[in-house]
Design an enzyme around this catalytic site. Sequence first.
Site, mmCIF file in Angstrom:
data_model
loop_
_atom_site.group_PDB
_atom_site.id
_atom_site.type_symbol
_atom_site.label_atom_id
_atom_site.label_comp_id
_atom_site.label_asym_id
_atom_site.label_seq_id
_atom_site.Cartn_x
_atom_site.Cartn_y
_atom_site.Cartn_z
ATOM 1 N N TYR A 142 0.864 -1.179 0.000
ATOM 2 C CA TYR A 142 0.000 0.000 0.000
ATOM 3 C C TYR A 142 0.897 1.225 0.000
ATOM 4 O O TYR A 142 1.839 1.312 0.797
ATOM 5 C CB TYR A 142 -0.885 -0.018 1.250
ATOM 6 C CG TYR A 142 -1.755 1.215 1.415
ATOM 7 C CD1 TYR A 142 -2.891 1.389 0.633
ATOM 8 C CD2 TYR A 142 -1.444 2.186 2.365
ATOM 9 C CE1 TYR A 142 -3.701 2.515 0.790
ATOM 10 C CE2 TYR A 142 -2.247 3.307 2.527
ATOM 11 C CZ TYR A 142 -3.371 3.469 1.735
ATOM 12 O OH TYR A 142 -4.176 4.569 1.884
ATOM 13 N N ASP A 237 9.373 2.988 -0.737
ATOM 14 C CA ASP A 237 8.356 3.658 0.067
ATOM 15 C C ASP A 237 8.671 3.358 1.533
ATOM 16 O O ASP A 237 8.347 2.288 2.047
ATOM 17 C CB ASP A 237 6.960 3.163 -0.325
ATOM 18 C CG ASP A 237 5.871 3.812 0.524
ATOM 19 O OD1 ASP A 237 6.213 4.540 1.488
ATOM 20 O OD2 ASP A 237 4.694 3.575 0.240
ATOM 21 N N LYS A 265 5.131 9.391 8.695
ATOM 22 C CA LYS A 265 4.992 8.827 10.039
ATOM 23 C C LYS A 265 6.059 9.361 11.012
ATOM 24 O O LYS A 265 5.911 10.449 11.544
ATOM 25 C CB LYS A 265 4.961 7.299 9.962
ATOM 26 C CG LYS A 265 3.737 6.801 9.136
ATOM 27 C CD LYS A 265 3.503 5.337 9.280
ATOM 28 C CE LYS A 265 2.456 4.790 8.324
ATOM 29 N NZ LYS A 265 1.086 4.895 8.735
#
Length: 431
Positions: A142, A237, A265
Amino acid sequence: MSTNAELFERAQKHIPGGVNSPVRAFRSVGGAPRFFVRGQGARATDVEGRQYLDYVGSWGPLILGHAHPEVIEAVRKAAADGLSFGAPVAAEIELAETLCRLAPSLDMVRLVSSGTEATMSAIRLARGHTGRDLLVKFEGCYHGHSDSLLVKAGSGLLTFGNPSSSGVPADTARHTLVLPYNDAAALEEAFARQGDDIAAIIVEPVAGNMNLIAPDPAFLAAARALTVRHGALLIFDEVMTGFRVALDSAQGLFGIVPDLSTFGKVIGGGMPLAAFGGRRDIMEKIAPLGPVYQAGTLSGNPVAVAAGLATLRLIEAPGFYERLSARAQQLCQGLTAAARRHGVDFCAQNIGGMFGLYFARACPDSFAAVMRCDTAAFGRFFHAMLEDGHYFAPSAFEAGFVSAAHSEADIKHTIAAAERYFAGRGLKTED
Ligand code: HOZ
């Protein structure tokens, strides 16, 4: 005072599904999501006054735990000076310098507000740089919710059994080639067929949105070698793995230098902040230097930057990642041993401060293997643990996170609760 269930009912009237991000909705495990009112260290308290040891940590950002005093102080100070200027502030430079110093592949970075923006922009940049359209991604990975990436994706899409979003034009989806994660041979074949049309591979160097899947080193090495050979770019990623699995992120841990990387994050310390960056010659293609456009009113927001800088300063402390990894390992080994003692097919593994829990005999190494885990058994475990005050991700397809605020005693407390559960419910998964 309202209960979680009452708030959830009220929320559903004006917020789709009652949540502002689908995986929060508890749909795959059932019940009402917890509405949190405060967090401190490793613990978060819900609206009913129940306290939980938190293994979600806002889905990764809270590497220092909730409300670390130095982060809160930095935010307070920055906020008092103004929330946003839409103009440069000096702290942005410090954050860019810090990221470039710590992550091996970064010559330059651009700050954005979310992981989705970071991956979307990195892909546009890869396409602009190479003049090619085709993107390779892996099933179950994702990378946020931009159109080209919502094809056979993980996280909420996998949790709710609808891995490709509707609303993505077929013409966009046809530029995304989806391959199996950890399958170097499939990658070789794809490059043999279409290598000269591929703009980039985007990959989570540790998959964390289909539960946790550790990368096969040969798979990451093949991704690097093939992109070099065919003039394509490799995008790591690292929104989840960045500064989470090691101080130099997954790229440092596995010794692979991608062309572009995305972060989020941890680098925002709990505030909305993300980044994409990489090789100078590629990054110089971004406006205003080059033809690839990307922008954002809140990009480099001073309050978010202050939280990020305070967090990065603290995680640079000597021994930080050794301690974080040791805690995550203590949790995984303790849970696995407890399950085994009671004949439960369960295992767990960590990479740095992130971990995966699986109701299966062995830790899965592929999307297909993770799909064979017993999700019903996970749901029962999840609720039993939640009742006992341990908050895990409400999905069998998400990674978990340990913070520096989790003590050895906290972890022991969670393992003891799981052992009680396993002892009472010696559930065997079906073959
Ligand atoms: N994409 C996150 C999980 N991998 C979920 C974000 C959220 O719901 O806050």
